[in-house]
Design an enzyme around this catalytic site. Structure first.
Site, PDB file in Angstrom:
ATOM      1  N   HIS A 165      36.790  17.338   0.418  1.00  0.00           N
ATOM      2  CA  HIS A 165      36.102  18.580   0.777  1.00  0.00           C
ATOM      3  C   HIS A 165      36.991  19.444   1.666  1.00  0.00           C
ATOM      4  CE1 HIS A 165      32.656  21.166   1.819  1.00  0.00           C
ATOM      5  NE2 HIS A 165      33.215  21.202   3.028  1.00  0.00           N
ATOM      6  N   GLU A 166      37.579  18.845   2.699  1.00  0.00           N
ATOM      7  CA  GLU A 166      38.408  19.634   3.616  1.00  0.00           C
ATOM      8  C   GLU A 166      39.672  20.127   2.929  1.00  0.00           C
ATOM      9  OE1 GLU A 166      36.921  20.511   6.122  1.00  0.00           O
ATOM     10  OE2 GLU A 166      35.363  18.997   6.248  1.00  0.00           O
ATOM     11  N   HIS A 189      39.016  23.279   1.031  1.00  0.00           N
ATOM     12  CA  HIS A 189      38.935  24.479   1.872  1.00  0.00           C
ATOM     13  C   HIS A 189      40.257  25.246   1.898  1.00  0.00           C
ATOM     14  CE1 HIS A 189      35.085  25.114   3.715  1.00  0.00           C
ATOM     15  NE2 HIS A 189      34.959  23.858   4.090  1.00  0.00           N
ATOM     16  N   GLU A 208      31.645  27.729   2.042  1.00  0.00           N
ATOM     17  CA  GLU A 208      31.187  26.355   1.852  1.00  0.00           C
ATOM     18  C   GLU A 208      30.656  26.058   0.451  1.00  0.00           C
ATOM     19  OE1 GLU A 208      32.015  24.246   3.826  1.00  0.00           O
ATOM     20  OE2 GLU A 208      32.356  25.299   5.721  1.00  0.00           O
ATOM     21  N   TYR A 218      26.118  25.122   1.921  1.00  0.00           N
ATOM     22  CA  TYR A 218      26.873  24.150   1.122  1.00  0.00           C
ATOM     23  C   TYR A 218      26.180  23.899  -0.224  1.00  0.00           C
ATOM     24  CZ  TYR A 218      29.268  22.818   5.489  1.00  0.00           C
ATOM     25  OH  TYR A 218      29.998  22.816   6.640  1.00  0.00           O
TER      26      TYR A 218
END
Length: 870
Positions: free
Chosen positions: A321-322, A325, A344, A410
């Site tokens: 997930h990070e 980004h 998000e 999200y």
């Protein structure tokens, strides 16, 4: 670069404005920032200076306004040495958004001109973006530790800034630190080969050496992505490649590196779907256990909590997930926090696409979406399904945008994009996202611009059946973005893997303490199936369907108490503690924990929140810490975390369901909310409303002493008409508070995780019928008094006409009756108010009416009845 500047100037006026910055960013914008920090980590202090290169984008300016939060500002000056006067004010004094630094310029500057400006300031322990940790709070316990956390609008506590995602700037930094306080320092920037000029060089000391490190970030980023970490840390590669690295304390780094050996493959999976990674290297920092969130996507320096390191790789979804980004959030950024789903929602979408490429398990993606939908709905219920905070476009005017932070951007954002993909088609949608990244690279945009681009792209590409697709896209767009509550379109994520997990939990319930035939299925479950199984056990525990004999059999079969995966272990403990089973904590080291549970305190249901992973696992980690701590340390540990045991039953409120607003002659409506502290501890409260611009709440936050109460006055800020309806909701947050936190309530609530907070909600309404009845009653009372006055006046006239010898005596007697009647009416009204107050007091404190009060009420009633009867 010229095109980027022109584009950013145009976009700053075309897009939505950011209501959570006090800066005049629409008139002047920073292009480059330089920081020079001298760290004093033991004393929790940073001596700092910042230099800026501002460009005027409006017609003209004569001042620059910046966001700050509890920074010590010493001087502001042009880089040619001219001192500039400055003032500090608070546009929203009752909020926790910080202050505004106003710098008066030496002249008027016009569009296109640059202003080179510097500020001398310092950061101390009050900062909410810098966390100073003692060496005892680290894993190696040899040096203090420092890290930053700026998202959402908290970088204003790091430096005076235009603290809005709408403004992107490059930055450089010089960090000066003691070799006795840190082995190394890293920032969300590359290490610079060039050294920068030192503005404030420290003197040499005999007991330590000063170390210097230089950083440069050539990609323009928003302020919330500026980050730093310092302490006893080191950096190692995680794979044979040269792109992915790990930073951690040295005692854990080898094990972490082994578990993260597939980081390069994660990066490649994301690239396969969306295109090349443009940031150069990728570094993941595994923070100490005290790190308060799950992960933070700082470019070149992602932060993560150690709870993701399970030894099995099951927690690495946070890593993917990070990483995602780096494309959505860091490359393309939301223009304000009302558009956070632009960050998000897109990132979750990309995360799950990459996970599918890497792991090749479609059912796992569906189960993740189901689990995410459950968390999203829980957050919606917390805000209220009619609150705009449950939409994809929350209004945070006058509020800290952190107040709207939840799973909603999200998961609702992910579902919106999945819905759009179902209309456009998978291949066309993937190509559109790649073109979208190329078009808005290193820019900040809003949802309307994304809509325009999507429709323009589909038309230019000549996709099949464009008109129908355009109609379907626009048909529900505003509902997806602006409507509160659940998405307007139901998406089907059903899978037989979900059915298997639920059937598995039912099998144990049906077996009633015996081993079910399919008990070994758990070994072949997906990780998400295990989560669903344990979630379902918790729901059954809440419904009293889970029994102790079933708990014993499950643990005998699956050994969940010894589980190393924090996600699973947390859910297991939550379920069995709800049942009342404390035998799993039989370890000698955990007995202190059980003693507090046995105080008949309601057990906390910790929120399942992706960006609060550490709160999910705090119980487990504290148990592990106790293996190396003394009894005194354990007691201290409890005192630091005891609010976890007291979240439920902290307060009671009156009224409970509706705040009845009384309409006054001025057309301003008001009411009173009473909050009762039910504990022997000090409680801090904070009150929020879904329509903050409509109400004035005094006080909106405060402290209630043990077994005491607070009365909150709430008034409307605008005139209310009888035909208006008050549909606003108020949320009362409460948490135990230590004495050393009482001086800075805004900072206390900034860092208070939702897991530690009792939340109570109440609705509002305008009681027009009751108001009319009250007016009628008052008019009736006035009529009675007027009639009495008229009768007495007639008596006066009669006495005068008769010229009675007893005239003076009669007049005096009737005057006394009038005075007595008015006094009794006044006393009666006061007594009614007192009775209501006594009823509330009885309800919460067990007080009883005194006999004297009852007799007085009865006597007044008899007197009034006698007089009015006459």
């Amino acid at each position: 670069m010229i095109l980027l500047v022109i584009s950013s100037i145009i976009c700053s006026h075309a897009y939505e404005i950011d209501v959570n910055t006090f800066s005049n960013y629409l008139d002047v914008q920073n292009r480059h920032l330089h920081l020079e920090w001298l760290l004093n980590m033991d004393k929790k202090y940073i001596n700092a200076s910042s230099s800026y290169s501002f460009q005027v984008v409006g017609r003209s300016i004569n001042k620059i306004s910046l966001d700050i939060y509890k920074l010590n500002i010493y001087s502001t000056y042009l880089q040619n040495g001219i001192l500039l006067p400055h003032t500090i004010d608070s546009p929203y004094a009752d909020s926790d958004q910080g202050q505004r630094l106003n710098i008066q310029l030496d002249r008027t500057y016009y569009r296109g001109e640059y202003i080179e400006l510097s500020i001398k300031y310092s950061i101390d322990s009050r900062s909410r973006s810098i966390s100073f940790m003692t060496k005892e709070q680290t894993s190696t316990k040899t040096m203090p530790y420092l890290f930053s956390q700026c998202e959402d609008a908290n970088c204003r506590a790091l430096a005076p800034l235009q603290d809005t995602p709408a403004i992107k700037q490059t930055y450089t930094a010089t960090i000066i630190y003691k070799d006795t306080e840190a082995k190394d320092v890293f920032m969300s920037a590359d290490e610079s080969k060039d050294q920068f000029k030192i503005l404030n060089k420290p003197l040499d000391e005999a007991t330590f050496n000063w170390k210097y490190k230089y950083f440069i970030q050539n990609v323009p980023i928003p302020s919330y992505l500026i980050a730093i970490v310092a302490g006893n840390i080191q950096k190692v590669p995680t794979s044979a490649g040269i792109r992915t690295f790990l930073v951690s304390e040295p005692d854990k780094i080898a094990a972490y590196a082994e578990e993260l050996k597939e980081m390069e493959q994660f990066l490649q999976a994301i690239e396969q779907y969306i295109g090349p990674y443009t940031w150069g290297t990728y570094t993941l920092v595994i923070q100490p256990p005290s790190f308060p969130i799950g992960g933070m996507e700082n470019p070149l320096l992602t932060f993560a909590n150690p709870s993701i390191m399970t030894g099995t790789g099951s927690g690495l979804a946070v890593t993917i997930h990070e990483m995602a980004h780096s494309w959505f959030g860091n490359t393309i950024t939301c223009v304000n926090w009302a558009n956070m789903w632009i960050n998000e929602g897109f990132t979750v979408f990309l995360e799950r696409k990459a996970s599918l490429i890497h792991y090749k398990i479609p059912d796992d993606i569906k189960l993740n979406a189901i689990i995410g939908n459950t968390s999203m709905y829980s957050d919606m219920l917390g805000y209220g399904l009619e609150s705009n905070f449950s939409s994809l476009h929350p209004d945070t005017t006058g509020l800290n945008p952190d107040d709207s932070f939840s799973e909603i951007p999200y998961e609702k954002g992910y579902q919106f994009l999945t819905y759009l993909e179902s209309i456009v088609g998978e291949v066309d949608f993937q190509n559109m996202l790649r073109a979208y990244l190329a078009q808005y690279k290193y820019q900040s945009i809003d949802q309307k611009e994304f809509q325009n681009f999507l429709l323009r792209y589909l038309q230019e590409q000549g996709v099949d059946d464009y008109s129908t697709k355009r109609y379907k896209i626009l048909e529900n767009w505003n509902k997806w973005v602006y409507s509160p509550g659940l998405p307007p379109v139901f998406l089907d994520f059903s899978t037989n893997k979900l059915t298997q997990a639920l059937d598995y939990s039912n099998a144990y319930i049906t077996a009633d303490g015996k081993q079910p035939p399919n008990w070994q299925d758990y070994k072949t479950f997906l990780h998400t199936q295990k989560l669903v199984f344990l979630e379902d056990l918790f729901k059954k525990a809440e419904s009293n369907l889970l029994k102790l004999n079933v708990v014993n059999q499950i643990d005998k079969d699956l050994h969940l108490t010894e589980e190393n995966d924090y996600e699973l272990k947390f859910r297991w403990f939550r379920a069995i503690l709800t049942v009342g089973d404390k035998t799993r904590f039989a370890q000698e080291e955990a007995k202190w924990f059980i003693q507090f549970i046995e105080l008949q305190i309601n057990w906390i249901m910790i929120l399942l929140f992706k960006h609060s992973e550490v709160m999910k696992h705090s119980i487990i980690q504290q148990l592990e810490i106790t293996q190396q701590t003394s009894l005194d340390q354990k007691t201290h540990l409890y005192n630091e975390n005891k609010s976890i045991y007291f979240m439920q039953g902290l307060i009671d409120i009156e009224p409970k369901q509706y705040l009845d607003f009384i309409l006054h002659e001025s057309l301003i409506a008001s009411t009173t909310l009473n909050i009762f502290n039910l504990t022997p501890n000090s409680i801090s409260f904070k009150i929020k409303t879904t329509t903050p611009n409509m109400f004035q709440v005094k006080p909106s936050m405060g402290i209630i002493q043990p077994n005491s109460q607070a009365s909150i006055d709430i008034t409307t800020t605008l005139p209310i008409k009888e035909e208006n309806k008050l549909n606003s909701k108020f949320q009362i947050n409460a948490s135990t508070i230590e004495q050393n936190d009482e001086q800075d309530l805004a900072n206390f609530w900034k860092y208070k995780d939702a897991s530690f907070i009792q939340q109570v909600q109440v609705k509002s309404r305008l009681k027009l019928q009751e108001i009319k009845q009250e007016i009628i009653q008052q008019e009736l009372q006035q009529s009675v008094i007027s009639e009495t006055h008229e009768n007495v006046s007639q008596m006066y006239q009669s006495v005068i006409d008769q010229q009675s010898k007893e005239k003076d005596e009669e007049i005096q007697r009737y005057q006394e009756q009038i005075d007595s009647l008015q006094k009794e009416l006044s006393d009666y009204q006061l007594m009614l108010k007192s009775v209501k107050q006594q009823e509330v007091a009885i309800k919460h404190h067990g007080n009883k009416f005194e006999l004297k009060q009852v007799l007085i009420i009865a006597a007044i009633s008899l007197i009034l009845g006698f007089i009015f009867g006459k």
